[in-house]
Design an enzyme around this catalytic site. Structure first.
Site, mmCIF file in Angstrom:
data_model
loop_
_atom_site.group_PDB
_atom_site.id
_atom_site.type_symbol
_atom_site.label_atom_id
_atom_site.label_comp_id
_atom_site.label_asym_id
_atom_site.label_seq_id
_atom_site.Cartn_x
_atom_site.Cartn_y
_atom_site.Cartn_z
ATOM 1 C CE LYS A 122 -5.283 -7.560 -13.695
ATOM 2 N NZ LYS A 122 -6.623 -7.739 -13.682
ATOM 3 C CE LYS A 181 -9.983 -6.184 -15.653
ATOM 4 N NZ LYS A 181 -10.872 -7.280 -14.785
ATOM 5 C CE LYS A 200 -8.268 -15.263 -10.967
ATOM 6 N NZ LYS A 200 -8.718 -14.526 -12.088
ATOM 7 C CG ASP A 260 -8.143 -10.420 -15.490
ATOM 8 O OD1 ASP A 260 -9.156 -10.855 -14.875
ATOM 9 O OD2 ASP A 260 -7.310 -9.527 -15.599
ATOM 10 C CD GLU A 261 -12.148 -10.414 -14.605
ATOM 11 O OE1 GLU A 261 -11.301 -10.890 -13.910
ATOM 12 O OE2 GLU A 261 -12.207 -9.260 -14.702
ATOM 13 C CG HIS A 314 -12.847 -14.328 -11.175
ATOM 14 N ND1 HIS A 314 -13.828 -13.634 -11.531
ATOM 15 C CD2 HIS A 314 -11.866 -13.746 -11.006
ATOM 16 C CE1 HIS A 314 -13.310 -12.349 -11.577
ATOM 17 N NE2 HIS A 314 -12.095 -12.528 -11.077
ATOM 18 C CE LYS A 347 -9.455 -4.329 -9.572
ATOM 19 N NZ LYS A 347 -8.788 -4.496 -10.939
HETATM 20 C C1 CAP Z 1 -7.687 -8.300 -9.938
HETATM 21 C C2 CAP Z 1 -8.810 -9.036 -10.866
HETATM 22 C C3 CAP Z 1 -9.742 -9.904 -10.078
HETATM 23 C C4 CAP Z 1 -10.806 -9.108 -9.197
HETATM 24 C C5 CAP Z 1 -11.939 -9.734 -8.919
HETATM 25 C C6 CAP Z 1 -9.231 -7.782 -11.739
HETATM 26 O O1 CAP Z 1 -6.572 -7.718 -10.749
HETATM 27 O O2 CAP Z 1 -7.744 -9.872 -11.768
HETATM 28 O O3 CAP Z 1 -10.613 -9.955 -11.257
HETATM 29 O O4 CAP Z 1 -9.894 -8.949 -7.968
HETATM 30 O O5 CAP Z 1 -12.597 -9.227 -7.693
HETATM 31 O O6 CAP Z 1 -9.723 -8.401 -12.863
HETATM 32 O O7 CAP Z 1 -9.813 -6.817 -11.225
HETATM 33 P P1 CAP Z 1 -5.624 -6.625 -10.085
HETATM 34 P P2 CAP Z 1 -12.856 -10.146 -6.443
HETATM 35 O O8 CAP Z 1 -4.754 -7.461 -9.078
HETATM 36 O O9 CAP Z 1 -4.827 -5.918 -11.191
HETATM 37 O O10 CAP Z 1 -6.345 -5.629 -9.071
HETATM 38 O O11 CAP Z 1 -11.526 -10.763 -6.266
HETATM 39 O O12 CAP Z 1 -13.319 -9.166 -5.590
HETATM 40 O O13 CAP Z 1 -14.008 -11.165 -6.749
HETATM 41 MG MG MG Z 2 -9.664 -10.175 -13.009
#
Ligand code: CAP
Ligand code: MG
Length: 412
Positions: A151, A153, A177, A179-180, A269, A310
């Site tokens: 982070k 992201k 990993k 981020d998306e 994801h 969250k």
């Molecule tokens: C988590 C995360 C993931 C979400 C996806 C984000 O970051 O990288 O993409 O958890 O949601 O971008 O929010 P944090 P889910 O660890 O900083 O919260 O797993 O519910 O599909």
């Molecule tokens: Mg993410």
């Protein structure tokens, strides 16, 4: 010739056959419609009927779906196996979650669960590894595997990203990993990132003696994903990450085929899943999306955090149980818990979900006041505490990184 109209798609005494795909829906009938009226229209429109009564040869009615078990706002629909093309997930979803989602006969409708017949289920490959990634690709036997998303992201340079990866790996995390929303932007090009991150990975492996890996986000148009997959394989990676909802199941099926050529596992994801599953009375449940993901062959999928963290979750324990249950010999899927987790949430998370999961912690590592490596250590300490049967606060008395994390974010 037989005439088929909506009422022909309802048979309350119907007993499904082993070859039927059986789908459970909740629905709210449209104005002036009874449940039976609406149920008949759902079974009709999702199989081979339409708004007009049709005269068809008898053979055609054999492909008709049947609505049964019609209750207050609930209906089960059985679809004959021959309605579907083997191994074609988009075709199946165009039937069971297609036009019916928008038809006027229902105010809302949600596909809640499916029972997959053997022939149809096994026309898909299923996962290559599933939970075996913990031992076949990683050294995570008997404990949850861990992952971290750098982070912020997006916005880190390639060098910064690779450095964060290194810090997390040496701090004890198994998997870096992406981020998306990080793919191949100007400030952090895909090819450079992959090369530099795997160099750092190799260093971290040498220093720690543990296998480390990287969930590389290859999400793009399908052709580009296949090129990116090749690069990950060339660099000695064990995983590719695909954002399965935004890419679509057709792309997932293609990636699965190519991933198998290189023995790469697929990390799913699920960004945008909530557009389908967040409203409990409409759309497609996460349970069904997870079923589709298992059939099409992802090895991991995000299924939430059992209400911690969250993000809103749908029945994480129930979905995880389905992913690990028997499905005609297809491999299981390793669930990923992610979204607002930090070391203080580890104990309640593992209590709720068990240890056969991946715990992904982004902000809860990189937001540690002493930085990423300390954050990674704090996460590992929280897991060690749990495995030793000691509560986190007690364990923190002689584990300063965990102490700092608990002070910042608390427990639970
Ligand atoms: C988590 C995360 C993931 C979400 C996806 C984000 O970051 O990288 O993409 O958890 O949601 O971008 O929010 P944090 P889910 O660890 O900083 O919260 O797993 O519910 O599909
Ligand atoms: Mg993410």
């Amino acid at each position: 010739m037989t005439g088929i109209e909506y009422a022909d798609f309802v048979d309350d005494g119907y007993e499904p056959r082993d070859t039927d795909l059986v789908c459970q829906f909740v629905l709210d009938p449209g104005e002036g419609m009874s449940m039976v009226d609406a149920a008949g229209r759902v079974a009709s429109e999702s199989s081979n009927g339409t708004w007009a009564a049709l005269n068809v040869p008898d053979r055609v009615t054999e492909l008709s779906a049947t609505a049964f078990d019609i209750g207050d706002g609930e209906v089960t629909v059985a679809y004959p196996g021959d309605l579907f093309e083997a191994g074609n997930m988009p075709q199946i979803l165009s039937c069971i979650a297609g036009n019916i989602m928008g038809m006027k006969a229902v105010d809302s409708i949600r596909l809640v669960d499916c029972e997959w017949p053997e022939e149809l289920a096994t026309s898909f490959p299923g996962p290559q590894y599933g939970s075996d990634v913990k031992t076949e690709i990683l050294d995570a036997e008997g404990r949850p595997a861990t992952a971290t998303v750098p982070k912020p992201k997006v916005g880190l340079s390639t060098e910064q990203h690779a450095q964060v990866g290194y810090d997390a790996w040496v701090g004890g995390v198994d998997l870096l990993k992406d981020d998306e929303n990080l793919t191949n932007q100007s400030f952090n090009r895909f090819e450079d990132r992959v090369k530099q991150s795997f160099e750092m990975r190799d260093r971290a492996e040498d220093e720690t003696g543990d296998r480390k890996d990287y969930l590389v986000n290859i999400t793009a148009d399908t052709e580009t994903m296949l090129d990116r997959l090749e690069l990950v394989a060339e660099q000695g990676g064990g995983f590719v990450m695909v954002d399965v909802i935004t890419c679509g199941w057709s792309a997932v099926q293609t990636v699965r085929e190519h991933a198998a050529d290189h023995g790469l596992a697929i990390h799913a994801h699920r960004a945008m899943h909530a557009a389908f599953d967040r409203l409990d009375h409409h759309g497609v449940s996460m349970r069904v999306l997870a079923q589709v993901a298992r059939l099409t062959g992802v090895d991991h999928i995000h299924t939430g955090t059992a209400g911690l963290g969250k993000l809103e979750n749908e029945d994480t324990p129930g979905i995880n149980e389905w992913l690990s249950g028997d499905l005609y010999g297809l491999s299981d899927v390793l669930p990923v818990a992610s979204g607002g987790l930090h070391p203080g949430t580890v104990a309640p998370l593992l209590d709720a979900l068990g240890q056969d999961i991946i715990v992904q912690v982004g902000g809860g590592i990189h937001g540690h006041p002493d930085g990423t490596e300390a954050g990674a250590r704090a996460l590992q300490q929280a897991i060690d505490a749990y495995q030793d049967g000691v509560d986190a606060a007690t364990y923190a008395e002689d584990h300063p990184e965990l102490a700092t994390a608990l002070e910042k974010w608390g427990t639970g």
